[in-house]
Design an enzyme around this catalytic site. Sequence first.
Site, PDB file in Angstrom:
ATOM      1  N   SER A  49       4.505  11.592  -1.374  1.00 31.27           N
ATOM      2  CA  SER A  49       5.036  11.065  -0.112  1.00 31.27           C
ATOM      3  C   SER A  49       5.357  12.216   0.848  1.00 31.27           C
ATOM      4  O   SER A  49       5.408  13.379   0.440  1.00 31.27           O
ATOM      5  CB  SER A  49       6.304  10.261  -0.389  1.00 31.27           C
ATOM      6  N   ASP A  83       0.941   9.081   0.190  1.00 28.40           N
ATOM      7  CA  ASP A  83       1.599   7.772   0.157  1.00 28.40           C
ATOM      8  C   ASP A  83       2.427   7.599   1.435  1.00 28.40           C
ATOM      9  O   ASP A  83       3.222   8.485   1.783  1.00 28.40           O
ATOM     10  CB  ASP A  83       2.516   7.741  -1.084  1.00 28.40           C
ATOM     11  N   ASP A 105       0.791   4.573   7.409  1.00 30.28           N
ATOM     12  CA  ASP A 105       1.686   3.414   7.398  1.00 30.28           C
ATOM     13  C   ASP A 105       2.530   3.402   8.662  1.00 30.28           C
ATOM     14  O   ASP A 105       3.553   4.068   8.763  1.00 30.28           O
ATOM     15  CB  ASP A 105       2.588   3.449   6.163  1.00 30.28           C
ATOM     16  N   GLU A 135      -1.319  -0.473   6.325  1.00 31.27           N
ATOM     17  CA  GLU A 135      -0.359  -1.504   5.884  1.00 31.27           C
ATOM     18  C   GLU A 135      -0.106  -2.483   7.015  1.00 31.27           C
ATOM     19  O   GLU A 135       0.179  -2.097   8.140  1.00 31.27           O
ATOM     20  CB  GLU A 135       0.959  -0.844   5.434  1.00 31.27           C
ATOM     21  N   HIS A 182      10.184  -2.227  -1.993  1.00 30.11           N
ATOM     22  CA  HIS A 182      10.299  -0.875  -2.551  1.00 30.11           C
ATOM     23  C   HIS A 182      11.674  -0.657  -3.179  1.00 30.11           C
ATOM     24  O   HIS A 182      12.652  -1.276  -2.753  1.00 30.11           O
ATOM     25  CB  HIS A 182      10.182   0.168  -1.429  1.00 30.11           C
ATOM     26  N   GLY A 183      11.738   0.244  -4.118  1.00 30.49           N
ATOM     27  CA  GLY A 183      13.018   0.831  -4.483  1.00 30.49           C
ATOM     28  C   GLY A 183      13.741   0.249  -5.672  1.00 30.49           C
ATOM     29  O   GLY A 183      13.246  -0.630  -6.387  1.00 30.49           O
ATOM     30  N   HIS A 214       2.279  -2.500  -3.254  1.00 24.71           N
ATOM     31  CA  HIS A 214       3.352  -1.486  -3.281  1.00 24.71           C
ATOM     32  C   HIS A 214       4.582  -2.092  -3.952  1.00 24.71           C
ATOM     33  O   HIS A 214       4.679  -3.303  -4.150  1.00 24.71           O
ATOM     34  CB  HIS A 214       3.706  -1.070  -1.846  1.00 24.71           C
ATOM     35  N   GLY A 215       5.527  -1.213  -4.269  1.00 23.63           N
ATOM     36  CA  GLY A 215       6.804  -1.693  -4.802  1.00 23.63           C
ATOM     37  C   GLY A 215       6.666  -2.401  -6.135  1.00 23.63           C
ATOM     38  O   GLY A 215       7.406  -3.343  -6.427  1.00 23.63           O
ATOM     39  N   ASN A 236       1.122   0.441  -6.889  1.00 27.62           N
ATOM     40  CA  ASN A 236       1.994   1.614  -6.681  1.00 27.62           C
ATOM     41  C   ASN A 236       3.284   1.552  -7.495  1.00 27.62           C
ATOM     42  O   ASN A 236       4.026   0.573  -7.414  1.00 27.62           O
ATOM     43  CB  ASN A 236       2.389   1.698  -5.206  1.00 27.62           C
TER      44      ASN A 236
END
Length: 290
Positions: A49, A83, A105, A135, A182-183, A214-215, A236
């Site tokens: 990232s 990323d 993104d 995205e 995410h996260g 993603h996420g 991801n």
Amino acid sequence: MLVHLKKLVQKAEKGNYAIGAFNSFNLETTLGIARAAVKLKAPVIIQVSETTIVYAGLKPITHIVETIAKNEAVHVPVVLHLDHGKKFSSVAECIEAGFTSIMIDVSDLAFDENVKITKMAVDYAHKRDIWAQGELGKVIRDAKDIKKGEVREETMTNPKEAGKFVKGTGVDTLAVAIGNVHGIEKMINGVPQLDYKRLEEIKLQVGKIPLVLHGASGIGEKEIKKAIDLGVRIINIDTEIRLAFTDALRQSLIKYKSEIDPREIMEEPIQAVEALIEKKIKMFGSEGKG
Ligand code: G3H
Ligand code: 13P
Ligand code: ZN
């Protein structure tokens, strides 16, 4: 070996599996990912990232991934991917540095702006024979990513817009927002349901463009397999890698509390990352495909 993304995704498309895109931060996480790929003979995307680039430096992190791909993962394909490139300049710098895949993104921007900047990055990448991911819809991290007055549904990918987006930008792969987030929060409070109907509609609109989820930390095997069946070709994982690494590091520091050699302390965190990546490769169906 370090490779471009195109052939890997085309092979995944034929075999109906997904390639893991794993975030790396340093030498140790890169080693863990590469060792799992070698052990299971699986293709992998090692992604970095913008904040990791600030942390490690663009050239150092590029060289770490590159040299591990060339020397440790001699016989398995490894893609070095940017990323969530938020700026066109990041995309350009990473390609110049030797990345073999990029993401732009700007999903925070209004549709037309997103198309305009994404297209610029895609054109730049294509001139250099690099695949580009865009995205549409926002893969949010937490509630503060939802703007005032915005409804959660509105942050997700609109299938009709997705068709227009891929035509207007020329992206090679598309990151979708179908309820995925995410996260770390989802690992504590529960992983949100994915909107498969939306995923199906997006796929209908974008045709052969492979989709990116993603996420994906914390998402179970059944849900992952369903997403793969509906056209997801890249998955991801970041948070689970952070957790595996830092949990093992904490334990290692306690276990070897008199040890002063960082190499001794780091061995178990590297192994923890390797074990996690093995599990994900098997879940995504990419074992033996490298
Ligand atoms: O999806 C984003 C990645 O998890 C990167 O996060 O900027 O904290 O490295 P980061
Ligand atoms: P998680 O950190 O939720 O696994 O998301 C990873 C990701 O999407 C990286 O781009
Ligand atoms: Zn992401």
